[in-house]
Design an enzyme around this catalytic site. Structure first.
Site, mmCIF file in Angstrom:
data_model
loop_
_atom_site.group_PDB
_atom_site.id
_atom_site.type_symbol
_atom_site.label_atom_id
_atom_site.label_comp_id
_atom_site.label_asym_id
_atom_site.label_seq_id
_atom_site.Cartn_x
_atom_site.Cartn_y
_atom_site.Cartn_z
ATOM 1 N N GLN A 20 -4.600 -5.453 6.933
ATOM 2 C CA GLN A 20 -5.572 -6.366 6.329
ATOM 3 C C GLN A 20 -5.533 -7.750 6.968
ATOM 4 O O GLN A 20 -6.194 -8.674 6.492
ATOM 5 C CB GLN A 20 -5.319 -6.484 4.819
ATOM 6 C CG GLN A 20 -5.450 -5.172 4.078
ATOM 7 C CD GLN A 20 -6.880 -4.632 4.062
ATOM 8 O OE1 GLN A 20 -7.845 -5.356 4.309
ATOM 9 N NE2 GLN A 20 -7.026 -3.351 3.777
ATOM 10 N N CYS B 138 -4.656 2.096 -3.851
ATOM 11 C CA CYS B 138 -3.450 2.675 -3.243
ATOM 12 C C CYS B 138 -2.253 1.731 -3.384
ATOM 13 O O CYS B 138 -1.429 1.618 -2.451
ATOM 14 C CB CYS B 138 -3.665 3.033 -1.768
ATOM 15 S SG CYS B 138 -4.839 4.356 -1.560
ATOM 16 N N LYS C 20 -10.329 -1.052 10.215
ATOM 17 C CA LYS C 20 -10.321 -2.276 9.390
ATOM 18 C C LYS C 20 -10.690 -3.497 10.227
ATOM 19 O O LYS C 20 -10.769 -4.596 9.716
ATOM 20 C CB LYS C 20 -8.935 -2.505 8.796
ATOM 21 C CG LYS C 20 -8.323 -1.298 8.123
ATOM 22 C CD LYS C 20 -8.500 -1.325 6.638
ATOM 23 C CE LYS C 20 -7.701 -0.215 5.986
ATOM 24 N NZ LYS C 20 -8.158 0.083 4.644
ATOM 25 N N HIS D 273 0.870 -1.185 0.000
ATOM 26 C CA HIS D 273 0.000 0.000 0.000
ATOM 27 C C HIS D 273 0.909 1.238 0.000
ATOM 28 O O HIS D 273 2.015 1.201 0.553
ATOM 29 C CB HIS D 273 -0.835 -0.047 1.283
ATOM 30 C CG HIS D 273 -1.903 0.989 1.393
ATOM 31 N ND1 HIS D 273 -1.637 2.298 1.729
ATOM 32 C CD2 HIS D 273 -3.246 0.908 1.232
ATOM 33 C CE1 HIS D 273 -2.772 2.976 1.773
ATOM 34 N NE2 HIS D 273 -3.767 2.163 1.470
ATOM 35 N N ASP E 55 3.014 -4.264 8.235
ATOM 36 C CA ASP E 55 1.737 -3.581 8.080
ATOM 37 C C ASP E 55 0.633 -4.645 8.169
ATOM 38 O O ASP E 55 0.440 -5.424 7.242
ATOM 39 C CB ASP E 55 1.734 -2.885 6.706
ATOM 40 C CG ASP E 55 0.386 -2.267 6.373
ATOM 41 O OD1 ASP E 55 -0.569 -2.436 7.151
ATOM 42 O OD2 ASP E 55 0.292 -1.624 5.306
HETATM 43 N N1 PMP Z 1 -1.896 -0.497 4.695
HETATM 44 C C1 PMP Z 1 -2.836 -1.269 4.158
HETATM 45 C C2 PMP Z 1 -2.483 -2.664 3.746
HETATM 46 C C3 PMP Z 1 -4.129 -0.787 3.984
HETATM 47 O O1 PMP Z 1 -5.064 -1.564 3.467
HETATM 48 C C4 PMP Z 1 -4.418 0.537 4.381
HETATM 49 C C5 PMP Z 1 -5.807 1.117 4.186
HETATM 50 N N2 PMP Z 1 -6.353 0.831 2.948
HETATM 51 C C6 PMP Z 1 -3.404 1.296 4.939
HETATM 52 C C7 PMP Z 1 -2.154 0.757 5.076
HETATM 53 C C8 PMP Z 1 -3.640 2.703 5.411
HETATM 54 O O2 PMP Z 1 -4.593 2.713 6.412
HETATM 55 P P1 PMP Z 1 -5.262 4.072 6.903
HETATM 56 O O3 PMP Z 1 -5.763 4.767 5.677
HETATM 57 O O4 PMP Z 1 -6.359 3.628 7.796
HETATM 58 O O5 PMP Z 1 -4.197 4.844 7.612
#
Ligand code: PMP
Length: 417
Positions: free
Chosen positions: A202, A362, A225, A122, A199
């Site tokens: 997910q 993203c 999430k 991401h 990270d």
């Molecule tokens: N890492 C991953 C794998 C994500 O899916 C996301 C959110 N789509 C993020 C980071 C960023 O999370 P946030 O927008 O809640 O800060």
């Protein structure tokens, strides 16, 4: 029978039909819906518990501080951290990643000049490292993927060597749903003294995570999430590594002592928690974790049954390409069609009140590597039903057959499409 859905009031509130269709929510990787106990905790805080934490001796403030610190203990237990002092509150994973990348000192880099990420990250786990690389004159290596977007394990491991200072990897790809093989990377990183950052955005809603067993230095996720409110996230860090970081932001609360010209800071986690935190969201997160802990077996049973059904149904539709590794997934199908573009298909599904995500998720570099502009992503959670899957499958099939009819008509009439 899915008994978990009844815990999520939104499905009763969204039951009016749009264009004759009931709402189908298949975008849980973007954010999960919230169970009743989470909504209630947030309401309750503002109805009968609103006071700032750590700041006053009055009873309501004391109670809110106790609940707030209790939430930290709950998160520590959820991640199997060895102490609640290893849990830092953030706004979300993005802030957590920026906190680490901005606060690392050159002493923590062990002389290494390389940062290892993967091709499926991401943006939140790419861009902060680019800034760190600029700051310290480092470069970025990328674990490559095969044509479906699955990590090439051995090629990736061969990039991790003595010159690697940081290994920052997604536990699960948000774009594809793949559960990634992070352990061999953490193990090798330890051999060369590199910092490991995982990270977990997910991952945490779908399977138990044990940071002590993983032995990573940092593990992050966003509350929203995993059934919690938006605006709160968790940064786990091993106590010694957390304390080696510089403070991210400075101001009230994180302070031991302040003079007009200089200050001293508290130890982690407080040294990273300046200003008033999002207390109701943190209390909501504690409830969300309580929900997951109470129902984890059922969550996993429901999700794997639904995923099997989804995979079987969608695989039967001709003309779709499925991306990622669907044998190691958290309930995500990321797909494209050979006849209809992603946006058009997304619009057709939205017209039938079906919510899913269309785009690059993203993960632009991944999409460029795969040679596509993006995908449509169906992401399941424990509140979905087989009816939801039947609805999306029927809608995709209808859209594709309509598209084929249009193509046939256009070809027959000689018009261009
Ligand atoms: N890492 C991953 C794998 C994500 O899916 C996301 C959110 N789509 C993020 C980071 C960023 O999370 P946030 O927008 O809640 O800060």
């Amino acid at each position: 029978m899915n008994t978990l859905r009844q815990h999520f009031p939104i499905f009763q509130h969204m039951d009016e039909n749009v264009h004759g269709y009931q709402w189908v929510y298949l975008d849980s990787s973007a954010t999960t819906q919230k169970p009743q106990n989470v909504i209630q905790a947030v309401n309750q805080f503002y109805l009968s518990g609103n006071a700032n934490v750590h700041r006053a001796s009055h009873d309501v403030a004391r109670k809110s501080t106790e609940a707030y610190e209790q939430a930290r203990k709950r998160v520590a237990a959820f991640l199997r951290a060895s102490s609640h002092e290893e849990i830092v509150w953030t706004k979300g994973a993005t802030e957590g990643m920026n906190l680490i990348a901005s606060s690392i000192t050159s002493d923590m880099l062990n002389g290494g000049k390389r940062i290892l990420i993967s091709a499926t990250e991401h943006h939140a786990n790419i861009v902060p490292w680019q800034r760190l690389a600029e700051r310290f004159g480092m470069s970025i290596d990328v674990i490559p993927v095969d044509e479906k977007g699955v990590w090439k394990l051995n090629d990736g491991l061969s990039l991790l060597g003595e010159n690697t200072a940081i290994v920052a990897l997604g536990h699960v790809s948000n774009a594809l749903g793949n559960i990634n093989p992070i352990s061999p990377f953490i193990d090798k990183a330890k051999e060369v003294g590199a910092l490991t950052i995982i990270d977990g955005c997910q991952a945490v809603a779908h399977f138990p995570v044990d940071v002590t067993a993983l032995d990573c230095d940092f593990y992050l996720f966003s509350g929203h999430k995993v059934f919690a409110p938006m605006g709160v996230g968790v940064l786990y860090g091993k106590a010694d590594v957390l304390n080696a970081l510089q403070p991210y932001q400075v101001g009230g609360e994180m302070i031991l002592d302040v003079e007009y010209t200089h200050s001293s800071y508290r130890d982690a986690p407080y040294k990273f928690e300046t200003g008033t935190p999002n207390v109701p969201a943190i209390l909501g997160l504690a409830e969300a974790i309580q929900f997951v802990q109470t129902h984890f077996d059922e969550i996993q049973r429901v999700e794997s049954e639904l995923y099997e059904y989804l995979l079987e149904s969608i695989s039967a539709i001709k003309g779709l390409e499925l991306w990622g590794d669907n044998t190691r997934s958290v309930g995500v199908v990321s797909f494209t069609s050979s006849t209809i573009n992603n946006q058009d298909l997304g619009i057709l599904l939205n017209e039938q009140n079906i919510a899913l995500r269309v785009g690059h998720h993203c993960a632009m570099p991944l999409m460029k590597t795969l040679g596509i502009s993006g995908t449509l992503r169906i992401s399941l959670s424990c509140y979905n039903t087989k009816d939801d899957i039947d609805r999306v499958i029927a809608a995709i099939s209808r859209a594709l057959s309509h598209e084929n009819d249009t193509m046939t008509m256009s070809v027959e009439s000689g018009s261009s499409i």
